[in-house]
Design a protein around this motif. Structure first.
Motif, mmCIF file in Angstrom:
data_model
loop_
_atom_site.group_PDB
_atom_site.id
_atom_site.type_symbol
_atom_site.label_atom_id
_atom_site.label_comp_id
_atom_site.label_asym_id
_atom_site.label_seq_id
_atom_site.Cartn_x
_atom_site.Cartn_y
_atom_site.Cartn_z
ATOM 1 N N VAL A 139 23.885 36.187 11.998
ATOM 2 C CA VAL A 139 24.018 36.704 10.639
ATOM 3 C C VAL A 139 25.442 37.217 10.453
ATOM 4 O O VAL A 139 25.892 38.125 11.167
ATOM 5 C CB VAL A 139 22.999 37.824 10.356
ATOM 6 N N LEU A 140 26.160 36.653 9.490
ATOM 7 C CA LEU A 140 27.537 37.039 9.220
ATOM 8 C C LEU A 140 27.574 38.314 8.378
ATOM 9 O O LEU A 140 26.568 38.723 7.790
ATOM 10 C CB LEU A 140 28.258 35.901 8.497
ATOM 11 N N PRO A 141 28.732 38.969 8.294
ATOM 12 C CA PRO A 141 28.830 40.223 7.528
ATOM 13 C C PRO A 141 28.384 40.099 6.078
ATOM 14 O O PRO A 141 27.868 41.075 5.510
ATOM 15 C CB PRO A 141 30.323 40.561 7.631
ATOM 16 N N ASP A 142 28.559 38.920 5.447
ATOM 17 C CA ASP A 142 28.151 38.771 4.051
ATOM 18 C C ASP A 142 26.677 38.400 3.913
ATOM 19 O O ASP A 142 26.195 38.146 2.802
ATOM 20 C CB ASP A 142 29.017 37.731 3.345
ATOM 21 N N GLY A 143 25.938 38.366 5.029
ATOM 22 C CA GLY A 143 24.519 38.043 4.995
ATOM 23 C C GLY A 143 24.195 36.593 5.222
ATOM 24 O O GLY A 143 23.013 36.216 5.315
ATOM 25 N N THR A 144 25.195 35.720 5.323
ATOM 26 C CA THR A 144 24.959 34.305 5.583
ATOM 27 C C THR A 144 24.367 34.118 6.981
ATOM 28 O O THR A 144 24.861 34.694 7.956
ATOM 29 C CB THR A 144 26.273 33.506 5.476
ATOM 30 N N LYS A 145 23.329 33.320 7.064
ATOM 31 C CA LYS A 145 22.716 32.997 8.352
ATOM 32 C C LYS A 145 23.237 31.651 8.843
ATOM 33 O O LYS A 145 23.386 30.709 8.052
ATOM 34 C CB LYS A 145 21.194 32.965 8.221
ATOM 35 N N VAL A 146 23.482 31.559 10.161
ATOM 36 C CA VAL A 146 24.086 30.367 10.745
ATOM 37 C C VAL A 146 23.300 29.951 11.982
ATOM 38 O O VAL A 146 23.012 30.775 12.854
ATOM 39 C CB VAL A 146 25.566 30.598 11.129
ATOM 40 N N VAL A 147 22.973 28.656 12.061
ATOM 41 C CA VAL A 147 22.355 28.073 13.244
ATOM 42 C C VAL A 147 23.158 26.833 13.630
ATOM 43 O O VAL A 147 23.519 26.030 12.764
ATOM 44 C CB VAL A 147 20.884 27.679 12.974
ATOM 45 N N THR A 148 23.446 26.672 14.903
ATOM 46 C CA THR A 148 24.144 25.483 15.386
ATOM 47 C C THR A 148 23.240 24.719 16.333
ATOM 48 O O THR A 148 22.413 25.304 17.039
ATOM 49 C CB THR A 148 25.453 25.853 16.108
ATOM 50 N N ARG A 149 23.401 23.396 16.332
ATOM 51 C CA ARG A 149 22.580 22.543 17.187
ATOM 52 C C ARG A 149 23.435 21.404 17.733
ATOM 53 O O ARG A 149 24.339 20.907 17.056
ATOM 54 C CB ARG A 149 21.403 21.941 16.403
ATOM 55 N N GLU A 150 23.118 20.974 18.934
ATOM 56 C CA GLU A 150 23.699 19.768 19.525
ATOM 57 C C GLU A 150 22.582 19.008 20.208
ATOM 58 O O GLU A 150 21.713 19.607 20.842
ATOM 59 C CB GLU A 150 24.793 20.112 20.534
ATOM 60 N N GLY A 151 22.603 17.700 20.103
ATOM 61 C CA GLY A 151 21.559 16.906 20.740
ATOM 62 C C GLY A 151 21.745 15.436 20.449
ATOM 63 O O GLY A 151 22.753 15.021 19.857
ATOM 64 N N PRO A 152 20.782 14.618 20.862
ATOM 65 C CA PRO A 152 20.882 13.178 20.613
ATOM 66 C C PRO A 152 20.681 12.863 19.143
ATOM 67 O O PRO A 152 20.090 13.630 18.390
ATOM 68 C CB PRO A 152 19.749 12.607 21.464
ATOM 69 N N GLY A 153 21.188 11.709 18.719
ATOM 70 C CA GLY A 153 20.909 11.233 17.373
ATOM 71 C C GLY A 153 19.435 10.935 17.208
ATOM 72 O O GLY A 153 18.677 10.864 18.181
ATOM 73 N N GLU A 154 19.020 10.740 15.965
ATOM 74 C CA GLU A 154 17.592 10.639 15.667
ATOM 75 C C GLU A 154 17.180 9.276 15.121
ATOM 76 O O GLU A 154 16.061 9.106 14.667
ATOM 77 C CB GLU A 154 17.221 11.730 14.652
ATOM 78 N N LYS A 155 18.078 8.306 15.146
ATOM 79 C CA LYS A 155 17.757 6.998 14.582
ATOM 80 C C LYS A 155 17.657 5.892 15.616
ATOM 81 O O LYS A 155 17.461 4.748 15.274
ATOM 82 C CB LYS A 155 18.814 6.620 13.533
ATOM 83 N N GLY A 156 17.826 6.210 16.877
ATOM 84 C CA GLY A 156 17.599 5.211 17.912
ATOM 85 C C GLY A 156 18.835 4.508 18.418
ATOM 86 O O GLY A 156 18.741 3.698 19.345
ATOM 87 N N GLY A 157 20.004 4.783 17.814
ATOM 88 C CA GLY A 157 21.220 4.150 18.320
ATOM 89 C C GLY A 157 21.522 4.603 19.740
ATOM 90 O O GLY A 157 21.431 5.791 20.065
ATOM 91 N N GLU A 158 21.909 3.671 20.581
ATOM 92 C CA GLU A 158 22.133 3.973 21.996
ATOM 93 C C GLU A 158 23.310 4.928 22.176
ATOM 94 O O GLU A 158 24.407 4.689 21.683
ATOM 95 C CB GLU A 158 22.401 2.685 22.777
#
Length: 411
Positions: A338-357
């Motif tokens: 939660v940033l000082p102005d109230g903005t919420k932030v989530v970060t993610r890293e992982g594989p793609g979701e469409k099947g490309g190798e």
């Protein structure tokens, strides 16, 4: 990594984001693939999910119809050949009988309602204006489906009847043209699974006449749209033959007999930023050293760019969605910053979701106290359906975060 519930939310919204591909019913459109993929779409408003769910099923799923046995077809453009169907035609719906008369000589075999052997499926009434068969011209069985519809002639459909975005979808060929009589025609060659995890090919012709008659024909190189082994190298009809089929005059009386389309309610003013504004602001904030190779946008809320820093192309896509407080609890849980102005932030890293190798995804998801959600993703490929073209996405999480939390989205 995406949670299972989040993935289901994303997939549901993707079905409605750009209009479903291969929908049947009042909003049927075989050409309306969603513009954006992945976590950008995940968690969209439940009102949108309900609206997209109101139009259900794909062509083959809705169109499966019991034919009462095998019979011989006629030939395109030769209604007289329909006589070869003989007594079997009396067991067909008008759409299936017309299809039998227009197809080149071959065998059409029974397919129960719902596409399976369940007794309840066989009792299900045939959808009006819809037919599906398994057709064999001697070179292998193939599923064919026809959907007839009536649409408001005054409704603008040029954008709807268009080819998918080649930067986000994988297909072999596509053309979208306006014919001399004012009809809009799309001819498409692609795959049932854009990531090519199976070699089931899907070709279609989609025609909208000035009177509002919609004639859509799909074909596959397998006896079913999904979950059936490929039975031939290509679907049976060439695109030229498909064009001839959808333009056959025999469809017009059948389409005219369908219920008139309901009058569309006046369009409501759209909240939020237009896709064009989002694209301009995204492009202006890209880090130095990135060359934009391609770009695209929706009417509102979404845009993308394909960039290259000299090490390969990378897709970057963004959604800017107002009034998203109703999904805040689902998307911004444990681990949220939660940033000082109230903005919420989530970060993610992982594989793609469409099947490309080898495809990798980086994502930053944010929501302001007033419900404005900005979510941006980057991939190590220009198209998630295809293999990775570089080791990592072109933008780091820090760079994505800077864009997502920028004040430009409030203007």
């Amino acid at each position: 990594m995406l949670e299972n519930g989040d993935r289901k939310d994303r997939e549901s919204f993707e079905d409605g984001l750009g209009g479903l591909m291969k929908q049947a019913g009042e909003e049927f459109s075989v050409a309306g693939r969603p513009l954006l993929d992945g976590g950008v779409a995940r968690g969209r408003r439940r009102t949108v999910l309900r609206r997209s769910a109101a139009v259900t099923g794909s062509v083959a799923a809705l169109a499966a119809i019991g034919l009462g046995g095998s019979f011989v077809t006629g030939g395109i453009g030769s209604s007289q050949n329909g006589g070869e169907v003989g007594g079997a035609s009396s067991a067909l719906s008008p759409v299936a009988g017309t299809l039998a008369a227009l197809l080149p000589e071959g065998q059409l075999s029974e397919q129960p309602v719902g596409g399976g052997g369940d007794t309840d499926d066989r009792k299900r009434p045939r959808p009006e204006g819809v037919a599906s068969v398994v057709y064999d011209d001697g070179h292998g069985k193939a599923a064919l489906s026809v959907t007839l519809n009536r649409e408001d002639p005054g409704r603008p459909n040029k954008d709807e009847l268009s080819c998918p975005d080649s930067n986000l979808n994988t297909f072999e060929a596509c053309s979208a043209t306006t014919l001399k009589d004012g009809s809009r025609l799309v001819l498409f060659k692609g795959w049932e699974y854009p990531d090519r995890r199976e070699e089931t090919k899907w070709w279609y012709a989609d025609l909208l006449t000035p009177e509002g008659y919609r004639i859509s024909v799909s074909e596959w190189n397998a006896p079913a749209e999904k979950d059936a082994p490929v039975s031939r190298s290509t679907p049976p009809l060439s695109l030229d033959r498909m064009k001839e089929l959808v333009r056959a005059e025999e469809w017009r009386p059948l389409a005219a007999s369908l219920p008139a389309p309901e009058k569309q309610a006046p369009a409501q003013p759209v909240k939020g930023l237009s896709g064009a504004v989002i694209l301009d602001r995204l492009t202006a904030q890209l880090p130095d050293g990135l060359e934009v190779k391609a770009s695209g946008k929706q009417e509102t809320e979404a845009a993308y760019v394909v960039v290259d820093d000299g090490r390969g192309r990378s897709l970057v896509q963004i959604n800017v969605q107002p009034d998203m407080s109703d999904v805040e609890g689902d998307l911004f849980g444990a681990g949220t910053e939660v940033l000082p102005d109230g903005t919420k932030v989530v970060t993610r890293e992982g594989p793609g979701e469409k099947g490309g190798e080898g495809v990798k995804m980086r994502e930053v998801d944010t929501i302001r106290p007033d419900g404005l959600r900005v979510v941006i993703s980057a991939f190590n490929t220009a198209n998630q359906n295809e293999a990775a073209t570089r080791a990592e996405p072109a933008l780091t999480l820090a760079q994505l975060r800077k864009i997502a939390t920028s004040k430009v989205w409030r203007k």
